[in-house]
Design a protein around this motif. Structure first.
Motif, PDB file in Angstrom:
ATOM      1  N   ILE A 156       0.834  -1.196   0.000  1.00 50.04           N
ATOM      2  CA  ILE A 156       0.000   0.000   0.000  1.00 50.04           C
ATOM      3  C   ILE A 156       0.872   1.251   0.000  1.00 50.04           C
ATOM      4  CG2 ILE A 156      -1.755   1.284   1.275  1.00 50.04           C
ATOM      5  CD1 ILE A 156      -2.696  -1.406   2.419  1.00 50.04           C
ATOM      6  N   ALA A 157       1.929   1.223   0.805  1.00 49.54           N
ATOM      7  CA  ALA A 157       2.818   2.372   0.896  1.00 49.54           C
ATOM      8  C   ALA A 157       3.512   2.645  -0.434  1.00 49.54           C
ATOM      9  CB  ALA A 157       3.861   2.134   1.983  1.00 49.54           C
ATOM     10  N   ALA A 158       3.953   1.584  -1.087  1.00 54.27           N
ATOM     11  CA  ALA A 158       4.660   1.751  -2.357  1.00 54.27           C
ATOM     12  C   ALA A 158       3.738   2.291  -3.448  1.00 54.27           C
ATOM     13  CB  ALA A 158       5.274   0.426  -2.792  1.00 54.27           C
ATOM     14  N   ALA A 159       2.485   1.831  -3.451  1.00 56.56           N
ATOM     15  CA  ALA A 159       1.533   2.277  -4.475  1.00 56.56           C
ATOM     16  C   ALA A 159       1.038   3.695  -4.213  1.00 56.56           C
ATOM     17  CB  ALA A 159       0.357   1.314  -4.554  1.00 56.56           C
ATOM     18  N   GLY A 160       0.847   4.029  -2.935  1.00 52.69           N
ATOM     19  CA  GLY A 160       0.358   5.355  -2.590  1.00 52.69           C
ATOM     20  C   GLY A 160      -1.131   5.541  -2.772  1.00 52.69           C
ATOM     21  N   ARG A 161      -1.804   4.505  -3.289  1.00 48.00           N
ATOM     22  CA  ARG A 161      -3.251   4.581  -3.472  1.00 48.00           C
ATOM     23  C   ARG A 161      -3.809   3.176  -3.621  1.00 48.00           C
ATOM     24  NH1 ARG A 161      -4.873   7.511  -8.792  1.00 48.00           N
ATOM     25  NH2 ARG A 161      -6.744   6.227  -8.643  1.00 48.00           N
ATOM     26  N   ILE A 162      -5.034   2.997  -3.184  1.00 47.16           N
ATOM     27  CA  ILE A 162      -5.758   1.763  -3.440  1.00 47.16           C
ATOM     28  C   ILE A 162      -7.149   2.141  -3.927  1.00 47.16           C
ATOM     29  CG2 ILE A 162      -4.480   0.300  -1.830  1.00 47.16           C
ATOM     30  CD1 ILE A 162      -6.698   0.656   0.195  1.00 47.16           C
ATOM     31  N   VAL A 163      -7.711   1.285  -4.763  1.00 47.09           N
ATOM     32  CA  VAL A 163      -9.042   1.513  -5.325  1.00 47.09           C
ATOM     33  C   VAL A 163      -9.918   0.326  -4.955  1.00 47.09           C
ATOM     34  CG1 VAL A 163     -10.389   1.841  -7.433  1.00 47.09           C
ATOM     35  CG2 VAL A 163      -8.100   2.849  -7.244  1.00 47.09           C
ATOM     36  N   LEU A 164     -11.088   0.591  -4.398  1.00 47.41           N
ATOM     37  CA  LEU A 164     -12.026  -0.448  -4.013  1.00 47.41           C
ATOM     38  C   LEU A 164     -13.302  -0.290  -4.820  1.00 47.41           C
ATOM     39  CD1 LEU A 164     -10.666   0.526  -0.890  1.00 47.41           C
ATOM     40  CD2 LEU A 164     -11.414  -1.844  -0.666  1.00 47.41           C
ATOM     41  N   GLU A 165     -13.694  -1.375  -5.468  1.00 48.33           N
ATOM     42  CA  GLU A 165     -14.836  -1.355  -6.388  1.00 48.33           C
ATOM     43  C   GLU A 165     -15.886  -2.354  -5.912  1.00 48.33           C
ATOM     44  OE1 GLU A 165     -14.263  -1.540 -10.857  1.00 48.33           O
ATOM     45  OE2 GLU A 165     -15.028  -3.553 -10.453  1.00 48.33           O
ATOM     46  N   CYS A 166     -17.136  -1.919  -5.915  1.00 48.52           N
ATOM     47  CA  CYS A 166     -18.229  -2.835  -5.569  1.00 48.52           C
ATOM     48  C   CYS A 166     -19.286  -2.789  -6.658  1.00 48.52           C
ATOM     49  CB  CYS A 166     -18.832  -2.490  -4.208  1.00 48.52           C
ATOM     50  SG  CYS A 166     -19.833  -0.986  -4.189  1.00 48.52           S
ATOM     51  N   GLN A 167     -20.130  -3.799  -6.684  1.00 52.11           N
ATOM     52  CA  GLN A 167     -21.234  -3.856  -7.623  1.00 52.11           C
ATOM     53  C   GLN A 167     -22.549  -3.687  -6.860  1.00 52.11           C
ATOM     54  OE1 GLN A 167     -21.047  -7.309 -10.169  1.00 52.11           O
ATOM     55  NE2 GLN A 167     -18.842  -7.082 -10.515  1.00 52.11           N
ATOM     56  N   ARG A 168     -23.516  -3.115  -7.529  1.00 51.73           N
ATOM     57  CA  ARG A 168     -24.780  -2.798  -6.867  1.00 51.73           C
ATOM     58  C   ARG A 168     -25.455  -4.028  -6.268  1.00 51.73           C
ATOM     59  NH1 ARG A 168     -26.182   2.351  -7.845  1.00 51.73           N
ATOM     60  NH2 ARG A 168     -25.158   3.389  -9.594  1.00 51.73           N
ATOM     61  N   GLU A 169     -25.381  -5.157  -6.977  1.00 50.00           N
ATOM     62  CA  GLU A 169     -26.078  -6.355  -6.481  1.00 50.00           C
ATOM     63  C   GLU A 169     -25.454  -6.905  -5.210  1.00 50.00           C
ATOM     64  OE1 GLU A 169     -23.695  -7.653 -10.219  1.00 50.00           O
ATOM     65  OE2 GLU A 169     -24.885  -5.936  -9.536  1.00 50.00           O
ATOM     66  N   TRP A 170     -24.202  -6.542  -4.929  1.00 49.71           N
ATOM     67  CA  TRP A 170     -23.561  -7.036  -3.708  1.00 49.71           C
ATOM     68  C   TRP A 170     -24.223  -6.463  -2.460  1.00 49.71           C
ATOM     69  CZ3 TRP A 170     -17.716  -6.322  -5.336  1.00 49.71           C
ATOM     70  CH2 TRP A 170     -17.437  -7.224  -6.377  1.00 49.71           C
ATOM     71  N   ALA A 171     -24.816  -5.286  -2.586  1.00 43.60           N
ATOM     72  CA  ALA A 171     -25.436  -4.640  -1.435  1.00 43.60           C
ATOM     73  C   ALA A 171     -26.933  -4.915  -1.354  1.00 43.60           C
ATOM     74  CB  ALA A 171     -25.182  -3.137  -1.479  1.00 43.60           C
ATOM     75  N   GLY A 172     -27.452  -5.808  -2.220  1.00 42.82           N
ATOM     76  CA  GLY A 172     -28.870  -6.129  -2.178  1.00 42.82           C
ATOM     77  C   GLY A 172     -29.712  -4.969  -2.673  1.00 42.82           C
ATOM     78  N   SER A 173     -30.364  -4.277  -1.756  1.00 42.39           N
ATOM     79  CA  SER A 173     -31.267  -3.187  -2.131  1.00 42.39           C
ATOM     80  C   SER A 173     -30.543  -1.864  -2.301  1.00 42.39           C
ATOM     81  CB  SER A 173     -32.365  -3.042  -1.053  1.00 42.39           C
ATOM     82  OG  SER A 173     -31.775  -2.761   0.209  1.00 42.39           O
ATOM     83  N   GLY A 174     -29.234  -1.863  -2.289  1.00 41.30           N
ATOM     84  CA  GLY A 174     -28.493  -0.620  -2.453  1.00 41.30           C
ATOM     85  C   GLY A 174     -28.115  -0.034  -1.108  1.00 41.30           C
ATOM     86  N   GLY A 175     -28.333   1.240  -0.934  1.00 43.65           N
ATOM     87  CA  GLY A 175     -27.978   1.899   0.307  1.00 43.65           C
ATOM     88  C   GLY A 175     -26.717   2.731   0.144  1.00 43.65           C
ATOM     89  N   ALA A 176     -26.174   3.157   1.273  1.00 43.75           N
ATOM     90  CA  ALA A 176     -24.983   4.000   1.254  1.00 43.75           C
ATOM     91  C   ALA A 176     -23.803   3.244   0.654  1.00 43.75           C
ATOM     92  CB  ALA A 176     -24.651   4.472   2.665  1.00 43.75           C
ATOM     93  N   LEU A 177     -22.936   3.983  -0.009  1.00 43.28           N
ATOM     94  CA  LEU A 177     -21.814   3.364  -0.704  1.00 43.28           C
ATOM     95  C   LEU A 177     -20.948   2.526   0.234  1.00 43.28           C
ATOM     96  CD1 LEU A 177     -19.950   3.057  -3.201  1.00 43.28           C
ATOM     97  CD2 LEU A 177     -18.872   5.216  -2.509  1.00 43.28           C
ATOM     98  N   LEU A 178     -20.585   3.063   1.381  1.00 40.65           N
ATOM     99  CA  LEU A 178     -19.653   2.372   2.274  1.00 40.65           C
ATOM    100  C   LEU A 178     -20.286   1.188   2.993  1.00 40.65           C
ATOM    101  CD1 LEU A 178     -17.666   5.365   3.830  1.00 40.65           C
ATOM    102  CD2 LEU A 178     -17.150   4.002   1.793  1.00 40.65           C
ATOM    103  N   GLU A 179     -21.572   0.935   2.765  1.00 43.06           N
ATOM    104  CA  GLU A 179     -22.243  -0.204   3.399  1.00 43.06           C
ATOM    105  C   GLU A 179     -22.135  -1.482   2.580  1.00 43.06           C
ATOM    106  OE1 GLU A 179     -26.240   0.951   4.171  1.00 43.06           O
ATOM    107  OE2 GLU A 179     -25.708   2.367   5.778  1.00 43.06           O
ATOM    108  N   SER A 180     -21.477  -1.446   1.441  1.00 38.02           N
ATOM    109  CA  SER A 180     -21.310  -2.660   0.640  1.00 38.02           C
ATOM    110  C   SER A 180     -20.550  -3.710   1.439  1.00 38.02           C
ATOM    111  CB  SER A 180     -20.545  -2.352  -0.644  1.00 38.02           C
ATOM    112  OG  SER A 180     -20.320  -3.536  -1.393  1.00 38.02           O
ATOM    113  N   PRO A 181     -20.998  -4.975   1.436  1.00 29.91           N
ATOM    114  CA  PRO A 181     -20.356  -6.001   2.258  1.00 29.91           C
ATOM    115  C   PRO A 181     -19.001  -6.465   1.730  1.00 29.91           C
ATOM    116  CG  PRO A 181     -22.108  -6.971   0.954  1.00 29.91           C
ATOM    117  CD  PRO A 181     -22.200  -5.491   0.740  1.00 29.91           C
ATOM    118  N   LYS A 182     -18.734  -6.269   0.439  1.00 31.43           N
ATOM    119  CA  LYS A 182     -17.437  -6.703  -0.089  1.00 31.43           C
ATOM    120  C   LYS A 182     -16.984  -5.777  -1.202  1.00 31.43           C
ATOM    121  CE  LYS A 182     -19.137 -10.126  -3.459  1.00 31.43           C
ATOM    122  NZ  LYS A 182     -19.020 -11.542  -3.912  1.00 31.43           N
ATOM    123  N   TRP A 183     -15.685  -5.782  -1.416  1.00 26.22           N
ATOM    124  CA  TRP A 183     -15.062  -4.882  -2.378  1.00 26.22           C
ATOM    125  C   TRP A 183     -13.958  -5.618  -3.125  1.00 26.22           C
ATOM    126  CZ3 TRP A 183     -16.787   0.212  -2.685  1.00 26.22           C
ATOM    127  CH2 TRP A 183     -17.614   0.637  -1.629  1.00 26.22           C
TER     128      TRP A 183
END
Length: 228
Positions: A114-141
């Motif tokens: 993580i330190a060497a890259a200086g950035r990480i990107v986390l991506e989720c899909q809408r179906e992973w959160a079921g009915s949607g909701g707040a972005l940070l509530e996704s169960p997996k990334w």
């Protein structure tokens, strides 16, 4: 908005009709070019202005502009890096405020990566959160680091008892690094600026301290979340 289509007669003849067709083609090409640049530059920032659309309303007007971010880096046992995000506020008398996010990062992803890259990107899909909701509530990334997939990160509702105890001990530390009592876990802690681009895109950018991760370069760190 996309350029309007200019109607052309069926015979297609005449210099005016040809000029109109050419003008329409140029307008559409320019619009698609802007769209391509917008998508390629980042899926994490709103592109309404680039596409000529009306600006979207802020997704989270009440979101704190600055949060506390903490990484736990275990050196024994389960060595998955843990990420904690809290509001940048004083703790209550009884306990540290509930976290905005607790994530177990993929196994095999080390703090040095993580330190060497200086950035990480986390991506989720809408179906992973079921009915949607707040972005940070996704169960997996799905996590990307240094240009490649690093595996899946899993969200937890709350820290473990041991993590909660450690967080209480660290709450007075605004920014810094060290080792937790017992010697088995290093921690890295700092202040992050929170930027909400839309309901599907947020990012967190380290503002203090500089050189936090102890590597060559500026020691910065950015964490991007987006939903597709």
């Amino acid at each position: 908005m996309p350029p309007a289509v200019v109607p052309v007669g069926e015979d297609g003849g005449g210099e005016k009709e040809q000029a109109a067709r050419h003008s329409c083609h140029v307008a559409w090409s320019a619009w698609w070019s802007r769209l391509g640049r917008c998508l390629l530059a980042s899926t994490l920032q709103p592109c309404h202005a680039a596409l000529g659309l009306s600006p979207a309303a802020p997704a989270c007007a009440s979101s704190p502009a600055v949060v506390r971010g903490t990484l736990f880096l275990p050196s024994t046992g389960d060595r998955r890096v843990r990420l904690f995000l809290h509001e940048h506020a004083a703790p209550t008398e009884s306990a540290v405020p509930a976290p905005l996010l607790v994530l177990d990062l993929p196994a095999g992803l080390a703090g040095t990566d993580i330190a060497a890259a200086g950035r990480i990107v986390l991506e989720c899909q809408r179906e992973w959160a079921g009915s949607g909701g707040a972005l940070l509530e996704s169960p997996k990334w799905l996590l990307y680091c240094n240009g490649g997939r690093a595996g899946f990160a899993a969200r937890r509702e709350a820290p473990s008892d041991a993590e909660g105890w450690a967080m209480e001990k660290l709450w007075a530390v605004t920014a810094g690094a060290g080792r937790l009592p017992g010697g088995g876990v290093e921690y890295l802690r700092g202040r992050f600026e929170r930027i909400v681009g839309s309901s599907d895109a947020e990012s967190f950018h380290l503002v203090e301290p500089i050189g936090w991760l102890g590597v060559h370069g500026d020691g910065g760190l950015s964490i991007f979340f987006h939903r597709i």
